[in-house]
Scaffold this active site. Sequence first.
Site, PDB file in Angstrom:
ATOM      1  N   ASP A  10      46.428  44.160  37.230  1.00 42.69           N
ATOM      2  CA  ASP A  10      46.201  42.879  36.553  1.00 42.69           C
ATOM      3  C   ASP A  10      45.864  41.874  37.642  1.00 42.69           C
ATOM      4  OD1 ASP A  10      46.128  40.816  34.657  1.00 42.69           O
ATOM      5  OD2 ASP A  10      48.238  40.345  34.985  1.00 42.69           O
ATOM      6  N   GLU A  70      42.164  45.188  34.489  1.00 42.74           N
ATOM      7  CA  GLU A  70      41.890  44.277  33.382  1.00 42.74           C
ATOM      8  C   GLU A  70      40.701  43.396  33.730  1.00 42.74           C
ATOM      9  OE1 GLU A  70      44.780  42.348  30.300  1.00 42.74           O
ATOM     10  OE2 GLU A  70      44.728  41.086  32.093  1.00 42.74           O
ATOM     11  N   ASP A 143      52.770  39.617  34.911  1.00 41.42           N
ATOM     12  CA  ASP A 143      51.657  40.230  35.635  1.00 41.42           C
ATOM     13  C   ASP A 143      51.917  41.723  35.827  1.00 41.42           C
ATOM     14  OD1 ASP A 143      49.989  37.835  36.228  1.00 41.42           O
ATOM     15  OD2 ASP A 143      51.839  37.209  37.205  1.00 41.42           O
TER      16      ASP A 143
END
Length: 190
Positions: A10, A70, A143
């Site tokens: 992420d 992501e 996160d």
Amino acid sequence: MTKKIILGIDPGTQKMGFGAVKIENNKPSLFKTHELKLTQISDPYRKLREIYVKSKEQIDLIKPDEIAIEAPFYATNPQSLLKLGRAQGVAIAAVFSKNVTVTEYSPRKVKQSIVGRGDASKEQIAQMLKSLLALDTIPNNYDVTDAIAVALCHFYNRNRLNISPKPYNSWNSYVNNNPQRLVSFKDSSK
């Protein structure tokens, strides 16, 4: 017995999450997590360097078979989107330097894969991960939970649903499969 490790990333410019799941006999379990805090670094280029170095370190430590990342989400502030895109690009470059395949997933796709709804909250994702991975506690950072969700999304989409996402192993393959992401710059000297 089949074993595989999937690392989810992420990306971010303030905090960045890494979450790895281990797949044994087609069953996922939490393997390792890491949070990279970048708030103490004010120089944006030092941040990018740190993202690159620490991403490579995590790949060396975890030794994943596959990596999922992501995609930047749509932001109302173009500067925020640009910064996030740079962080993602540097993390992808680190992956390419290690010769591992990377697959990109939109935040909506990740949420849909984990919770069943593309508009799920971070809290809902964290609670669902606790259930899906039989965790005693939820990691205390979104996160990190987002990174775990990205890895699990990749597992579900790659292995259970037999959907073949577009993996990239070089910048050329990424550019060739994503022509809509190219930005043309007009020559302003004319």
